[in-house]
Design an enzyme around this catalytic site. Structure first.
Site, PDB file in Angstrom:
ATOM      1  N   PRO A   1      38.663  33.587  43.772  1.00 39.42           N
ATOM      2  CG  PRO A   1      39.070  33.281  46.049  1.00 39.42           C
ATOM      3  CD  PRO A   1      39.398  32.722  44.709  1.00 39.42           C
ATOM      4  CG  MET A   2      38.986  38.189  41.859  1.00 34.94           C
ATOM      5  SD  MET A   2      39.231  38.782  40.184  1.00 34.94           S
ATOM      6  CE  MET A   2      38.052  37.775  39.293  1.00 34.94           C
TER       7      MET A   2
ATOM      8  CD  GLN B   1      38.724  33.336  50.210  1.00 31.15           C
ATOM      9  OE1 GLN B   1      38.463  34.524  50.095  1.00 31.15           O
ATOM     10  NE2 GLN B   1      39.777  32.776  49.619  1.00 31.15           N
TER      11      GLN B   1
ATOM     12  CB  CYS C   1      42.905  38.955  52.495  1.00 29.70           C
ATOM     13  SG  CYS C   1      42.269  40.621  52.281  1.00 29.70           S
TER      14      CYS C   1
ATOM     15  CE  LYS D   1      43.229  32.832  45.490  1.00 23.89           C
ATOM     16  NZ  LYS D   1      43.447  34.195  46.027  1.00 23.89           N
TER      17      LYS D   1
ATOM     18  N   GLY E   1      48.077  33.393  39.411  1.00 31.60           N
ATOM     19  CA  GLY E   1      48.777  34.650  39.180  1.00 31.60           C
ATOM     20  C   GLY E   1      49.106  34.865  37.731  1.00 31.60           C
ATOM     21  CG  ASP E   2      50.740  37.777  36.612  1.00 33.52           C
ATOM     22  OD1 ASP E   2      49.866  38.500  37.133  1.00 33.52           O
ATOM     23  OD2 ASP E   2      51.947  37.900  36.853  1.00 33.52           O
TER      24      ASP E   2
ATOM     25  N   GLY F   1      42.117  34.879  38.091  1.00 28.51           N
ATOM     26  CA  GLY F   1      41.399  35.988  38.702  1.00 28.51           C
ATOM     27  C   GLY F   1      41.083  37.087  37.723  1.00 28.51           C
ATOM     28  NE  ARG F   2      45.234  40.532  38.717  1.00 27.82           N
ATOM     29  CZ  ARG F   2      46.516  40.824  38.649  1.00 27.82           C
ATOM     30  NH1 ARG F   2      46.907  42.081  38.730  1.00 27.82           N
ATOM     31  NH2 ARG F   2      47.415  39.877  38.509  1.00 27.82           N
TER      32      ARG F   2
HETATM   33  C1  LIG Z   1      39.307  42.888  43.028  1.00 29.03           C
HETATM   34  C2  LIG Z   1      39.949  41.665  43.642  1.00 29.03           C
HETATM   35  C3  LIG Z   1      39.349  41.066  44.729  1.00 29.03           C
HETATM   36  C4  LIG Z   1      39.930  39.924  45.321  1.00 29.03           C
HETATM   37  N1  LIG Z   1      39.287  39.315  46.364  1.00 29.03           N
HETATM   38  C5  LIG Z   1      39.801  38.154  46.868  1.00 29.03           C
HETATM   39  C6  LIG Z   1      39.097  37.426  47.879  1.00 29.03           C
HETATM   40  O1  LIG Z   1      38.002  37.797  48.331  1.00 29.03           O
HETATM   41  N2  LIG Z   1      39.673  36.266  48.336  1.00 29.03           N
HETATM   42  C7  LIG Z   1      40.881  35.790  47.845  1.00 29.03           C
HETATM   43  O2  LIG Z   1      41.349  34.740  48.261  1.00 29.03           O
HETATM   44  N3  LIG Z   1      41.546  36.466  46.879  1.00 29.03           N
HETATM   45  C8  LIG Z   1      41.026  37.602  46.380  1.00 29.03           C
HETATM   46  N4  LIG Z   1      41.677  38.238  45.353  1.00 29.03           N
HETATM   47  C9  LIG Z   1      42.917  37.645  44.788  1.00 29.03           C
HETATM   48  C10 LIG Z   1      42.601  36.750  43.589  1.00 29.03           C
HETATM   49  O3  LIG Z   1      41.844  35.631  43.994  1.00 29.03           O
HETATM   50  C11 LIG Z   1      43.893  36.271  42.895  1.00 29.03           C
HETATM   51  O4  LIG Z   1      44.650  35.574  43.846  1.00 29.03           O
HETATM   52  C12 LIG Z   1      44.737  37.422  42.360  1.00 29.03           C
HETATM   53  O5  LIG Z   1      43.952  38.339  41.645  1.00 29.03           O
HETATM   54  C13 LIG Z   1      45.869  36.897  41.460  1.00 29.03           C
HETATM   55  O6  LIG Z   1      45.357  36.184  40.360  1.00 29.03           O
HETATM   56  P1  LIG Z   1      45.284  36.851  38.884  1.00 29.03           P
HETATM   57  O7  LIG Z   1      46.661  37.312  38.543  1.00 29.03           O
HETATM   58  O8  LIG Z   1      44.769  35.767  38.004  1.00 29.03           O
HETATM   59  O9  LIG Z   1      44.347  38.030  39.007  1.00 29.03           O
HETATM   60  C14 LIG Z   1      41.129  39.391  44.786  1.00 29.03           C
HETATM   61  C15 LIG Z   1      41.718  40.010  43.678  1.00 29.03           C
HETATM   62  C16 LIG Z   1      41.145  41.120  43.105  1.00 29.03           C
HETATM   63  C17 LIG Z   1      41.816  41.759  41.897  1.00 29.03           C
END
Ligand SMILES: Cc1cc2nc3c(=O)[nH]c(=O)nc-3n(C[C@H](O)[C@H](O)[C@H](O)COP(=O)(O)O)c2cc1C
Length: 332
Positions: free
Chosen positions: A19-20, A75, A109, A153, A218-219, A241-242
């Site tokens: 989720p982002m 969520q 969060c 999460k 993560g990553d 995520g990203r």
């Molecule tokens: C812009 C942004 C918004 C996010 N919003 C949420 C969210 O609403 N809920 C949540 O559980 N995590 C949120 N995250 C965290 C991501 O779900 C994820 O845990 C985190 O980016 C690490 O994963 P990655 O390295 O693949 O990006 C957010 C991350 C980013 C970058």
């Protein structure tokens, strides 16, 4: 990767969009599913706001479309079981949301505004409170006569020095949560530094006795990083995520590479068309000016790495209409 059961839900290739906030729009989630994401939770919505101000105020964060998404997940964040219980019952009763397949609880969060209310990552400091929230969510599901899974999460710790939070993992799994996903960073890290896979593994071990599936996050950007994550953490599934921002094809890349298949990256034209698909999808429920404005922070990710990307990004961020976006992208 083996298939996974989250409660009553079976996933064959358990790689999901994380989720982002600002990025997990409905059309984007639908595109991610097309490229292989098992499912994708909405961004976080406040359980207390849903409880006291009603669904409508938070609906834009919770919009789902089970017919097109398949498995849908909402969520929620909050700090009190009663808020979650009331919010979940309201969600189940709302005709727009009643088809939800999974309720996900945010315990990660790091944003001060959320942490200050004892929600999000704060819950890592109070496993008892975290467990009581899971119990309240499960109680709401039971009360509604449903078997909707409740997932959590979280992160690897609240303090910079934390190297995993097994107490939280144990508490929520014993309280009956149906899946735990852990992002390998602490709260103060936000999104900086590298994910700590050993710390994720510690939390994985803490839920093993409960037998629930465990997801790592993560990553992850490709097959190699996905494989490494699975090997080091012993996770059953992954969240990305990203690397998916402006790049819903990343799921196809990860899944193909994990299976040793070759992956052909999309052309620039295909990527621009995906941008338009997300924008046009947002137009199904937003006025044009708002859809374009909300896409301003998203569009740069779709053109990342293209020839002239810097100019494209600047121009896209100034667009007000769909026509202008099309012109900037030089699409027919
Ligand atoms: C812009 C942004 C918004 C996010 N919003 C949420 C969210 O609403 N809920 C949540 O559980 N995590 C949120 N995250 C965290 C991501 O779900 C994820 O845990 C985190 O980016 C690490 O994963 P990655 O390295 O693949 O990006 C957010 C991350 C980013 C970058």
């Amino acid at each position: 990767m083996n298939e996974v059961n989250i409660g009553n839900i079976n996933l064959t290739d358990p790689v999901c969009l994380a989720p982002m906030a600002g990025f997990s729009s409905l059309p984007f989630r639908i595109m991610c599913k097309r490229f292989g994401s098992s499912y994708a939770p909405t961004e976080l919505a406040s359980a207390r706001s849903v409880r006291f101000s009603g669904i409508d105020k938070s609906f834009r964060y919770m919009r789902i479309d089970p017919a097109r998404e398949g498995i849908s997940a909402i969520q929620l964040f909050g700090c009190e079981g009663e808020d979650f219980k009331a919010a979940i019952l309201a969600i189940f009763e709302d005709p727009r949301l009643t088809g939800v397949s999974v309720i996900d609880i945010n315990m990660g969060c790091p944003v001060p505004k959320v942490v200050k209310t004892h929600s999000g990552s704060f819950l890592m400091t109070d496993p008892c409170l975290a467990a009581s929230i899971v119990s309240a969510c499960k109680e709401a599901v039971r009360q509604a006569g449903r078997d909707t899974p409740v997932t959590v999460k979280t992160r690897i710790g609240f303090e910079a020095s934390d190297k995993g939070c097994p107490e939280l993992a144990k508490a929520v799994s014993e309280a009956g949560c149906d899946m735990l996903c852990v992002h390998g960073r602490t709260r103060p890290q936000m999104y900086s530094g590298e994910a700590d896979l050993e710390a994720i593994a510690l939390m994985r071990e803490a839920v093993r006795p409960s037998g629930i599936p465990f997801f790592a996050n993560g990553d992850i950007t490709d097959g190699a990083s996905a494989k490494h994550m699975l090997e080091v953490t012993g996770a059953d599934g992954l969240m990305v995520g990203r690397a998916a921002r402006g790049n819903p094809m990343v799921f196809e890349k990860i899944l193909r590479e994990l299976k040793g298949e070759t992956y052909t990256p999309p052309t620039d034209k295909m990527r621009k068309e995906l941008l338009m698909e997300e924008l046009e999808g947002r137009l199904e429920y937003l006025p044009e000016n708002i859809a374009v404005r909300e896409m301003r922070s998203v569009m740069p990710f779709y053109v990342k790495g293209m020839d002239g990307a810097a100019t494209l990004k600047t121009k896209l961020c100034r667009c007000n209409t769909v026509h202008e976006v099309r012109e900037v992208l030089a699409l027919e």
